[in-house]
Each structure stands twice: as structure tokens, then as C-alpha cells.
Scaffold this active site. Structure first.
Site, PDB file in Angstrom:
ATOM      1  N   HIS A 138      39.919  36.603  42.660  1.00 52.31           N
ATOM      2  CA  HIS A 138      39.495  37.129  44.669  1.00 52.31           C
ATOM      3  C   HIS A 138      40.953  37.169  45.350  1.00 52.31           C
ATOM      4  O   HIS A 138      42.089  36.838  44.806  1.00 52.31           O
ATOM      5  CB  HIS A 138      38.508  36.441  44.736  1.00 52.31           C
ATOM      6  N   ASP A 168      43.940  41.397  50.326  1.00 51.33           N
ATOM      7  CA  ASP A 168      42.633  42.225  50.335  1.00 51.33           C
ATOM      8  C   ASP A 168      43.038  42.707  51.117  1.00 51.33           C
ATOM      9  O   ASP A 168      42.874  44.425  50.976  1.00 51.33           O
ATOM     10  CB  ASP A 168      40.944  41.786  50.739  1.00 51.33           C
TER      11      ASP A 168
END
Length: 393
Positions: A138, A168
């Protein structure tokens, strides 16, 4: 108004944040984006709270202006639909782990055989090669492994979990869009598409624009509160008397002089311009004391009339109402089916020719399945058969 990317037609197999944010930017600029979604395993962002009515606010934003077709990609009939779409859609964006699309028969080599102009973008945590290519991760993991977290935080409390997903978005989404558009330009010259491998860890690593260059060239290792811009100097946040915060970035002499004059301490300016760490630490202590003598609103009123690189730290609700952001029209009303519009963050890129107005919030799973199949020439009987066989949803 069609937008600068109106010639692009994209099949988007991605979920969650990195891929959908990338295709949101493309759709806002006029590209036609068709999401390929599972009818049985929904994008988890769809259920992410909070909800505006029955719709996840995050999903409604990340997937605006996109159509959705629901296909069970484990079924040969669904793969055939994708192959037909590739005749007209010559860009693919996907975010599965390495090898998943190949096992489905939808890897780059298989699809470029159908359309040699295909541009195929894969976003993953660690890329298509290397010992970590199949590893889960993540945003926080990519920032940790890339070395960014090691210089972001306080020595006495450690690294900070950031409030935005830097790896991200700044890593995956932005670099995917840049790579995709660069490939489009090259295709205009050569007629050929290509494969683009985007690793969020790789792209996060390249964000070491200043600290990384200093280390690689000079061996100077960046760490928490060791650099001018990460807390190692007066360049920092300061608490006011009533517990609010101000940002101080008065690096240049003219800004430093205005800052110190506003504080009633003009003699401090010399310390601010000194490169010596002890002078910087001493100045920071003086600034901490000075800012705690007044309330937030008093400081805001004072610095509003100065060009000193001192600005208030705003909450999101305050930022939305700030006159600068309002003047830039960064909040837009987006239509939705059967109700009033939804307020969303606007596309931040300003074109002199403009871009299309937002058309709709993120669509329901498979909202456009029948429309898309009819565009491919499927008749009602064939569509009914796909529904009965649970190939589409």
C-alpha cells in the site's frame, strides 16, 4: 466542447485509487474512458464511506465522466467482448498484479496482435520485474521502501502517516498519465503502440528530487529534520496562541526581513539567512515564542498584507472557501441521475480552449453494458444470452 484528449478511447481495468485517478484526469480532458468491471467483485472504493445517499463520495469523484461495463473476465465470451472493443479502443490501463492479465488472455502481446497501435499501461506497487514484483503493498509501504518516509517526520516521534496518498497519486497516477501521453505522441510519429510499466515505488523514489541528488552525488544522507525543507531549518509550521498553525517559508532575504519586521524582531533576519545549523535552531526557537504571542486570526490579518511567504494552515473546509481557490473554480457541480448535482473537486488543469463540463458522477457497475454491446452490434437476443449465462452484469 470536446477537450484536448477527445481522440483517445481507453479501456480501464483498474480499481481503487491509482488507476482510477489517472483515468479521471484523462476523462476530464475529454478522453472516452470505459471501465471494465467485475459483476461479482466490486471495486472496494464503491463501498468506502462516507456515502452521499447510496453512493460512495470517493467513487463518485474518481470515476466521473466514465462509462462502466460489467464483464466476468473468466468467461471466454467476456474476453471476446474485450477483443472487439480493442478494434476501437487502442489504450488499456490495468492495475492487477503481474501475470494476471496474461492468465486471462488479456496481456500486452495477446492484445497487440489484435491492434498493433495498442498502448498498454500497467500500474503496480513494485513493477513487472524484481524480487518484489508479486508482493502486496500500500501507499505507506511504497513510501517506506523508497526512502521518502525516512526524511519526513520528527526525530522524536518518527515518520508521519500522510493525509494524502503520495505514492498512489504522485507516483502511480501522474506518471501513468505522463507515460501514456508520451506514448501517444510517439505513436503519432511511428504508428506503433507500446507497453508501459509503472511502479509506484519507482515513481516515489524519483520524488527525491533534491535530497536524492545530494546523496548520490555527494554522499549526504537525508534524514528527518536534517534539511532546510524538512524541519532542519526555520522553514516549518508554528503554533499560535489559540492552538492553530501557520506555515513559514520565508527563505529569500526580502521575505525573511518582512517576516522578522512583522514579528517586531528585525534583528532575527540575520540568523534566518545563516547556513549554520545552530543559527537555524536558535531562530526556530525565537519564532516559536513569537508566534505564540497572538491568535491565529490576528496573524492572518497581519500577514495578509505582506509578501513574506507566511500562510495559514487551513482545514479542508476552510480551503474550499478560500478566495484564491474559489477564484480558480476548484469546486464543480457534477450531474447525477435522478437528483441534484454533487459538489466535487474540479480538474485543476486550465486550457485556454477549455475542457468539457463534467457529464456525470461515477456510474453504477455495468450501467452502460447494454449500450456498449449494442454499439458492438450485439442484438437483444445475444445480450439476453450473455445475461442468462452471467457473463455480463
Amino acid at each position: 466542447m470536446s477537450g484536448p484528449l477527445s481522440s483517445l478511447k481507453i479501456l480501464d481495468f483498474s480499481t481503487l485509487l491509482p488507476g482510477p485517478f489517472a483515468s479521471l484526469l484523462l476523462a476530464d480532458m475529454g478522453a472516452e474512458v470505459l471501465r471494465i468491471e467485475s459483476p461479482t467483485r466490486p471495486d472496494l472504493v464503491r463501498v468506502l464511506p462516507p456515502h452521499d445517499g447510496e453512493v460512495s463520495a470517493a467513487h463518485a469523484y474518481l470515476n466521473r465522466n466514465k462509462r462502466s461495463i460489467a464483464l466476468d473476465l473468466k468467461r471466454p465470451e467476456a474476453i471476446e467482448v474485450v477483443r472487439q472493443l480493442l478494434i476501437d479502443h487502442d489504450i488499456v490501463l490495468e492495475q492487477f498484479r503481474p501475470g494476471v492479465m496474461e492468465r486471462l488472455g488479456l496481456g500486452y502481446e495477446a492484445l497487440r496482435a489484435i491492434n498493433p497501435r495498442l498502448i498498454y499501461v500497467s500500474i503496480t506497487g513494485y513493477g513487472q520485474t524484481g524480487p518484489y514484483k508479486d508482493r502486496a503493498g500500500h501507499d505507506i509501504n511504497y513510501l517506506a521502501l523508497s526512502g521518502l518516509a525516512a526524511q519526513t517526520g520528527r526525530k522524536d516521534s518518527g515518520p508521519l502517516p500522510l493525509g494524502v496518498q503520495v505514492a498512489d497519486v504522485a507516483g502511480g497516477s501522474f506518471h501513468a498519465v505522463m507515460g501514456l501521453l508520451a506514448a501517444v505522441i510517439q505513436r503519432q510519429q511511428t504508428g506503433e503502440g507500446q507497453y508501459i510499466d509503472i511502479s509506484m515505488t519507482d515513481c516515489s523514489f524519483t520524488l527525491h528530487a533534491m535530497g536524492g541528488s545530494a546523496y548520490l552525488a555527494c554522499g549526504e544522507e537525508p534524514s528527518m529534520e536534517s534539511q532546510a525543507l524538512n524541519g532542519g531549518s526555520f522553514y516549518d509550521y508554528y503554533r499560535t496562541r489559540d492552538g492553530r498553525w501557520l506555515s513559514v517559508g520565508s527563505l529569500e532575504p526580502q521575505f525573511m526581513q518582512q517576516l522578522c519586521a512583522a514579528l517586531g524582531r528585525p534583528e532575527l533576519a540575520a540568523r534566518g539567512l545563516s547556513p549554520r545549523p545552530e543559527d537555524q535552531r536558535a531562530l526556530k526557537r525565537e519564532l516559536q515564542v513569537a508566534f505564540e504571542l497572538r491568535d491565529f486570526d490576528e496573524w492572518c490579518e497581519l500577514f495578509a498584507g505582506l509578501d513574506a511567504c507566511v500562510e495559514p494552515m487551513l482545514s479542508l473546509s476552510e480551503a474550499v472557501e478560500h478566495p484564491q481557490l474559489k477564484a480558480r473554480e476548484l469546486v464543480v457541480e457534477v450531474p447525477r441521475e435522478g437528483g441534484d448535482g454533487q459538489r466535487q473537486i474540479a480538474c485543476p488543469i486550465k486550457f485556454s480552449d477549455g475542457i468539457p463540463a463534467p457529464r456525470h458522477i461515477g456510474a453504477k457497475v455495468g450501467a452502460h453494458t447494454v449500450d456498449v454491446l449494442r454499439e458492438l452490434g450485439y442484438d437483444d437476443e445475444r445480450i439476453a444470452g450473455l445475461k442468462a449465462g452471467k457473463v455480463i452484469g
